[in-house]
Structures are given as structure tokens and as C-alpha cells.
Design an enzyme around this catalytic site. Structure first.
Site, mmCIF file in Angstrom:
data_model
loop_
_atom_site.group_PDB
_atom_site.id
_atom_site.type_symbol
_atom_site.label_atom_id
_atom_site.label_comp_id
_atom_site.label_asym_id
_atom_site.label_seq_id
_atom_site.Cartn_x
_atom_site.Cartn_y
_atom_site.Cartn_z
ATOM 1 N N GLU A 1 0.793 -1.193 -0.023
ATOM 2 C CA GLU A 1 -0.068 -0.043 -0.264
ATOM 3 C C GLU A 1 0.803 1.208 0.132
ATOM 4 O O GLU A 1 0.661 2.182 -0.632
ATOM 5 C CB GLU A 1 -0.958 -0.076 1.207
ATOM 6 C CG GLU A 1 -2.001 -1.095 1.081
ATOM 7 C CD GLU A 1 -2.893 -0.874 -0.159
ATOM 8 O OE1 GLU A 1 -2.725 0.266 -0.673
ATOM 9 O OE2 GLU A 1 -3.797 -1.883 -0.598
ATOM 10 N N TYR B 1 -6.074 6.905 4.103
ATOM 11 C CA TYR B 1 -6.222 5.781 2.981
ATOM 12 C C TYR B 1 -5.457 4.642 3.386
ATOM 13 O O TYR B 1 -6.114 3.490 3.401
ATOM 14 C CB TYR B 1 -5.738 6.087 1.761
ATOM 15 C CG TYR B 1 -5.532 5.015 0.775
ATOM 16 C CD1 TYR B 1 -6.679 4.476 0.282
ATOM 17 C CD2 TYR B 1 -4.462 4.248 0.562
ATOM 18 C CE1 TYR B 1 -6.684 3.314 -0.317
ATOM 19 C CE2 TYR B 1 -4.160 3.296 -0.044
ATOM 20 C CZ TYR B 1 -5.504 2.670 -0.781
ATOM 21 O OH TYR B 1 -5.391 1.328 -1.091
ATOM 22 N N ASP C 1 -9.717 6.145 -2.202
ATOM 23 C CA ASP C 1 -8.413 6.476 -3.127
ATOM 24 C C ASP C 1 -8.935 7.025 -4.399
ATOM 25 O O ASP C 1 -10.053 7.250 -4.310
ATOM 26 C CB ASP C 1 -7.690 5.239 -3.452
ATOM 27 C CG ASP C 1 -8.231 4.340 -4.465
ATOM 28 O OD1 ASP C 1 -9.605 4.559 -4.300
ATOM 29 O OD2 ASP C 1 -7.739 3.731 -5.025
#
Length: 348
Positions: A45, A128, A146
DNA sequence: GATCCGTGGGG
DNA sequence: TCCCCAAGGAT
């Protein structure tokens, strides 16, 4: 408020069409109760922040091969991590990656915080990433927002407010759709949809699993959403880079931790701010060319000066590094360009 | 909220 | 060639 129908359609689509990625556990395995390693989801991520899947894959494989667990990464040398990250961009991510890994080891017994709120306190983890790790690695019903999710929501509900003003509304809409069942797969489903079907340009509405619910499509404005405020033009900056050699050694300087290319290795420069700046050593500098490079917010034109220094030269900045002690791959892209120009010049 | 912070691919 | 943009975060 919850629209079970929409999330179910997305989950059914994801069960059939989920993309295969090195860090992903398939929907089939997840339904059997298998969840991924939070370390690997976190790593992927962070790498994926503002970065395409295609660009991330090889970096992810190299990182996990070299540092299989968070304790391995925490024990790594800063220079090794920065060199491994070189070329991926946004280098503050790499510095925060190390800080977070060391915090997990020092403050959490080597185990990642088990909730979104806990994750949020680690450096480099924002709203996020905290939601993504919590949803994907823990199946916590966190809402992931996102760029993909923003685009999908703006179109499904025909939100006309331009970004980033629309962000709160889009976040609320995304939250209203997040299911308590399989939130991890749902998060990945919306992002896969945005990446493969509900794309920025020419969305493939003909094969979209939720097209019948899409208000923008009904109005024929799907390709215009989400609206955005126009971006200001990029200014041009000019500067100098000094490429000093001494046999097979080159003069390199570690850049300060903050700011542009922070923490990365590079050639000494003049600040690139028009103020000028002294060379790192007095020498017979020769102009060997110019390179241009565009960053997020400005265009850069760099004049390259090269010199071969005699033994015993005293430099005011940086240190000489032998060609077998570093690789061009350890450098950020603009410095690779300069190094390449130097090699071309020397070879001729 | 506004800025700063990289890079490579697609149209 | 140029602009857009990608699984954003920190200050």
C-alpha cells in the site's frame, strides 16, 4: 444507510474478475478464511501511493525477498533501503517506511497495530493506507477512499462538485456502501473496478457490473466526472550538477532528509534555485551537456560540469565512491540521467 | 486548505 | 511532445 445490492454486485464481479497481484490473497482463499500478512499489505500500500501497479510489482518482490518480515526491515541500514527504493519516487515514503517498521518492533513487539486507529499513528500511514490495511489484512469494515473510489462514487452518484472540494461528500458516499461482510474484498473490488473498467478516460460502461445504478452514465456525463479545478502551469528551474571523477571513483553526496529527493544519493549541485552556489572543489570544470527532468511541480534544466581530479584534491562536500561500491540503480532518476551523460562523455 | 513531494505510461 | 494521472501523506 446501506445499499446492500450495490456492494453485492461488486463482490460477485470481484469473485470472477479479481486481478492477480503478488501481495493479494484471492477472493476464493479469503472466503476460506485466509487473510494476508499485514506487513506485506502495508508495504504494498505504501508503494502504491500515487504509483501504478505495474511500477510497484518488481520493487515489491525485491523488498519482500530481501526483507521478508517487519523485523528484517527494521534492522536494515538506511542506505540499503533508500537504494532499493531508488527510482520509485516520493522518497519520504521510504524514510517513513523504515521509521514505521522500527516503531512496530520497538513499541509493538514486532506486531502491527490491529486496528485502523492504531495504524494511523505510524509515520507514512494516513487515512487511506490505514483503512486499506485494516480492511484488507484484518477485514475491519473500514472505508477505503483513493482516487479510484472517488471516481467511482462521483460517477455512480453524478457528483458535480470539483475535486478536491467533493472529497468529504465522496467519502460519505463510499462509507454508505461499505458492507460489514467481506469489507477487504469489497475495498479491493472498488479499486479494481476503477482501475480496469471505471477508468479516467473512456470508461468501459458496457461491461460494468453496476452500470444500471450509475447516474452519470444515465446522464451521459460519466467521462467528465469527477470534475477537477485546473492545475497551475509548472514553473521552470535551472541549475548545475558537478560530476567529479578520480579514476573509477565519482563524487557523491547524500541529500538532506527533508525536501526534494530527501535522503537519496546524488551529485553535488548548486541548489537549483537560481541563487548560484560554489563547486564542491576547485577544478578545471568542463561543460559536458544538459539534462532535463520534470518533477511533480516544476521542470528542471540542469547544466552538467565534469572534471577529473588529481589525487589529494580536497572536496568541501560529498565523498568519492568507487564504481563497484554503488550502482546507477541506487540513484534517483534525475541523477541516473546525469550519471549516464557522464559515462557517455567519458567513453567517447 | 495549500504546498511540496517522483516517476513512467497512456492518449 | 505534452498533459494527465496513479491504491496519498506530511507540514
Amino acid at each position: 444507510m446501506r445499499d446492500a445490492g450495490l456492494s453485492d454486485l461488486l463482490l460477485e464481479w470481484y469473485d470472477r474478475e479479481a486481478r492477480v497481484m503478488p501481495w493479494r490473497v484471492s477472493p476464493k482463499a479469503r472466503r476460506a478464511g485466509i487473510l494476508p500478512d499485514p506487513y506485506r499489505i502495508w508495504l504494498s500500500e505504501v508503494m502504491l501511493q500515487q504509483t501504478t501497479v505495474a511500477a510497484v510489482k518488481d520493487y515489491y518482490r525485491r523488498f519482500t525477498a530481501r526483507w521478508p518480515g517487519v523485523a528484517d526491515l527494521a534492522a536494515a541500514r538506511d542506505a540499503d533501503v533508500m537504494a532499493e527504493w531508488a527510482g520509485l519516487g516520493y522518497y519520504a515514503r521510504a524514510r517513513n517506511l523504515l521509521k514505521a517498521a522500527r516503531a512496530v518492533v520497538a513499541d509493538h513487539g514486532g506486531v502491527f497495530p490491529g486496528t485502523r486507529d492504531g495504524l494511523l499513528r505510524l509515520p507514512g500511514i494516513g487515512p487511506y493506507t490505514a483503512s486499506a490495511v485494516a480492511a484488507i489484512a484484518y477485514d475491519e469494515p473500514a472505508t477505503v477512499v483513493d482516487g479510484n473510489v472517488e471516481r467511482v462514487m462521483a460517477r455512480l452518484f453524478a457528483v458535480q462538485t470539483p475535486m478536491p472540494l467533493a472529497k468529504p461528500d465522496l467519502t460519505a458516499l463510499a462509507a454508505s456502501l461499505t458492507p460489514d461482510q467481506r469489507p477487504g474484498d469489497y475495498a479491493q473490488a472498488v479499486m479494481d473496478l476503477g482501475a480496469t473498467i471505471c477508468t479516467p478516460r473512456n470508461p468501459a460502461c458496457g461491461i460494468c457490473p453496476v452500470v444500471q445504478a450509475c447516474v452519470a452514465r444515465r446522464q451521459g456525463i460519466q467521462a467528465e466526472l469527477p470534475r477537477k479545478v485546473p492545475k497551475p502551469e509548472k514553473p521552470v528551474r535551472r541549475g548545475t550538477l558537478w560530476l567529479a571523477t578520480q579514476g573509477d571513483r565519482v563524487l557523491l553526496q547524500r541529500r538532506p532528509d527533508k525536501g526534494l529527493l530527501g535522503g537519496m544519493l546524488g551529485f553535488p549541485g548548486d541548489g537549483w534555485d537560481g541563487a548560484g552556489g560554489a563547486a564542491p572543489v576547485e577544478a578545471d570544470w568542463q561543460e559536458i551537456g544538459e539534462i532535463r527532468h520534470t518533477f511533480t511541480h516544476f521542470h528542471l534544466f540542469l547544466t552538467l560540469h565534469a572534471a577529473e581530479l588529481p589525487i589529494g584534491s580536497v572536496v568541501t562536500r560529498g565523498q568519492f565512491v568507487s564504481g563497484n561500491e554503488f550502482s546507477a540503480e541506487d540513484l534517483p532518476t534525475v541523477m541516473r540521467k546525469a550519471y549516464s551523460a557522464l559515462r557517455d562523455n567519458v567513453t567517447r
